[in-house]
Design an enzyme around this catalytic site. Sequence first.
Site, short mmCIF file in Angstrom:
data_model
loop_
_atom_site.label_atom_id
_atom_site.label_comp_id
_atom_site.label_asym_id
_atom_site.label_seq_id
_atom_site.Cartn_x
_atom_site.Cartn_y
_atom_site.Cartn_z
N ASP A 58 41.32 42.72 37.51
CA ASP A 58 41.01 42.42 38.90
C ASP A 58 39.75 43.21 39.26
O ASP A 58 39.80 44.40 39.53
CB ASP A 58 42.19 42.84 39.78
N ASP A 203 46.46 32.12 52.44
CA ASP A 203 46.46 33.33 51.62
C ASP A 203 47.69 34.18 51.99
O ASP A 203 48.60 33.74 52.69
CB ASP A 203 45.15 34.09 51.82
N ASP A 316 47.52 34.10 42.13
CA ASP A 316 46.42 35.06 42.12
C ASP A 316 46.95 36.40 41.59
O ASP A 316 48.16 36.57 41.37
CB ASP A 316 45.89 35.21 43.55
N ARG A 376 43.79 32.67 38.84
CA ARG A 376 42.62 33.51 38.62
C ARG A 376 42.57 34.01 37.19
O ARG A 376 41.53 34.02 36.55
CB ARG A 376 42.59 34.69 39.60
N ASP A 392 36.40 36.74 42.66
CA ASP A 392 35.91 37.31 43.93
C ASP A 392 34.40 37.55 43.88
O ASP A 392 33.92 38.68 43.78
CB ASP A 392 36.66 38.62 44.22
N HIS A 450 36.01 29.39 50.27
CA HIS A 450 36.97 30.48 50.48
C HIS A 450 36.21 31.73 50.88
O HIS A 450 35.04 31.90 50.51
CB HIS A 450 37.77 30.71 49.19
#
Length: 719
Positions: A58, A203, A316, A376, A392, A450
């Site tokens: 992440d 979300d 996610d 993701r 991201d 997004h």
Amino acid sequence: MWEEDFKSHHDTKPNGPNSVGMDFSFIGFDNVYGIPEHADSFSLKTTSGDPYRLYNLDVFEYEVFNPMALYGSIPYMLAHSETKTVGVLWLNAAEAWIDVASTSDQNVMLSIVDFVKGQTRMPQTDTHWFFETGIVDIFFLLGSGHVDVTRQYTRLVGATQLPPLFSLGYHQSRWNYNDQDDVRQVDAKFDEHDIAYDVIWLDIEYTDGKRYFTWDKTRFSEPREMVTNLTAKGRKMVVIVDPHIKRASGYFVHEDATSRGYYVKNKDGSDYDGWCWPGSSGYLDFFNPEVRDYWASNYDPSKFEGTTLSVHIWNDMNEPSVFNGPEVTMHKDAKHFGGWEHREVHNIYGLMVVMSTHKGLVDRSNGKQRPFILSRSFFTGIQRYAAIWTGDNMAKWEHLQVLIPMCLSLSVSGVTFVGADVGGFFYNPDIELLVRWYQAAAFEPFFRAHAHIDTRRREPYLFDEGTTKIIRNVIRTRYTYLPYWYTLFYENEKTGLPPMRPMWYEFPKDVKTFKTEDQHMIGNGLLVHPVTAQGVTSVDVYFPGENEVWYDTETYQKEEGNQKKSIPAPLDKVPVYVRGGTIIPKKERVRRSSSLGMDDPYTLLVALDKQGKSANGTVYIDDGFSYQYKQGEFLYNIITFGDNVLSSRSTGEGSNYKTKSWLERVIVLGLDKAPTNVFVESESVGKRNLEFIVDKTRSAVVIRKPSVNMGEKWTIALS
């Protein structure tokens, strides 16, 4: 004695030091591709001591043009030259480091020496692969060309399954839409401003305190009604469900996981406890088949109350993300079902989550409806279950510039349903950047806007009239090409050939395309060169093919192949060209969503070859949502133009599907002589003359209302 510390984290390494490595030399190749995910060039660069890393993480505000690890890992490398293509797949889910050294990157001194000696070096790219642990499980793909290698690779790892039609439309998302009134207002504003979209996303804030499979009862008190209002317009909803489970008394998932031993374990056998959005969190052990079945069962609307079959899922944070873990992920000595250490299976954890979600969404419809899932994190094979986005990103021009190479790297590695957050997830794009991002994203497989919770709202209708008009038109353009995208994804499932392709996929002998990453092909018929630099009002488009011709899809202006040319690209223009010799199926009626246009008529864009004699294409049609196509309920037709006759016939596959769609318009580009008469012939309409217009300024012939059914055999003759 083998234990190791990383900052405040301790790795016991109970099995001692482990590693496995091997060198692969690609002799005769200057260019290698693949091993995603990295925000870097499409043709992999010489690493010079900073290798490409595969370790699912992440990553917050990731750097671009950098070999650092990102959210997913596919240990597959493809090498291509003018004469051949080869691939190497090493199935290993542990952390990997891969060095690349190409003779094309040799230093200036060596080049001078070779020149003086009159020598030509054999191209070669050397690679060194190093995994922390695991086994040697390597596949060499030695097809005669890239098409054969792609098919071989697809047989090994599986193909992207035909997605539901709605998922190829436009998706509107942000973290977060505040409540059901906010959702209703956003939906209404799209209609008010005549902007099409198919899916609105929620979300993490929709949940009851980050408890997945629940709703915030204050802000989303009537979720089923909210969803029903969307589906009445043919639209869908996607909600996020992450694999970290809030450790809260009374939360049914946590209670079940604790009592049944479903959590990943620490090295001492206790439940692993990490920190993520809910705070203290457990992580389900998806390597346990019982856990996968349990997770899948929770997607049934009888358990996930408020959802319907029109609610789809976003997985996610499935790297997995652990805020207080080493590198924001799980400790390597955590233990999984079957005795696996986490270090051995880390990169496949996200795939296991998605496999379980996919099972749940298929099961809830009794195997009747195709699900849509976005993930993701990923590993080899993810394409069988989910779409992927590039994570991201940031509202910066360099992130727009790296978009095409990232998506191409994924596409040639089998992950073909890909895209990036329009406008950038972090920060606020200015008008120019946002418009250019929409233009680029409209010609990528997955098309979603997004944004982060701290960004300004940026729905397309919130801007000045001129900006909104440009974005509206870009989205409309996307919808006109949905029949083409859908056909390409059907063919992708059958052959593995990606819908979004590097230029060399269509021109494999043209060395000028081997490092191209600022333009790309959609199928074999469309060339797209988005604007990805600030303040630019023209782009240098490379038109490959000595015997090719290309037509601007808006003006129909013709460009010869085998040249690079500066093309005007003002803010309302994205250069898109149709390749001579191809036929593109389109739908041009304006609708709110894709499902409302299911029975709409088709337009065929027939772009003749350089000689003005021939063209061919295909069109695929089914119900857009079910698995009935696997039972033969679809139409797959070949459309050809030759000897001044346009004809459509079945490929012999399918043919059990009945469509109401008919042929409304045919646009023929590149005829060397205008016709004086046009007539259509089919079983349903018989033989009759057709109206047509000769547009001399654009060298186009527009044939009006042939009115034949798209499922029948027909011909249109020009004389």
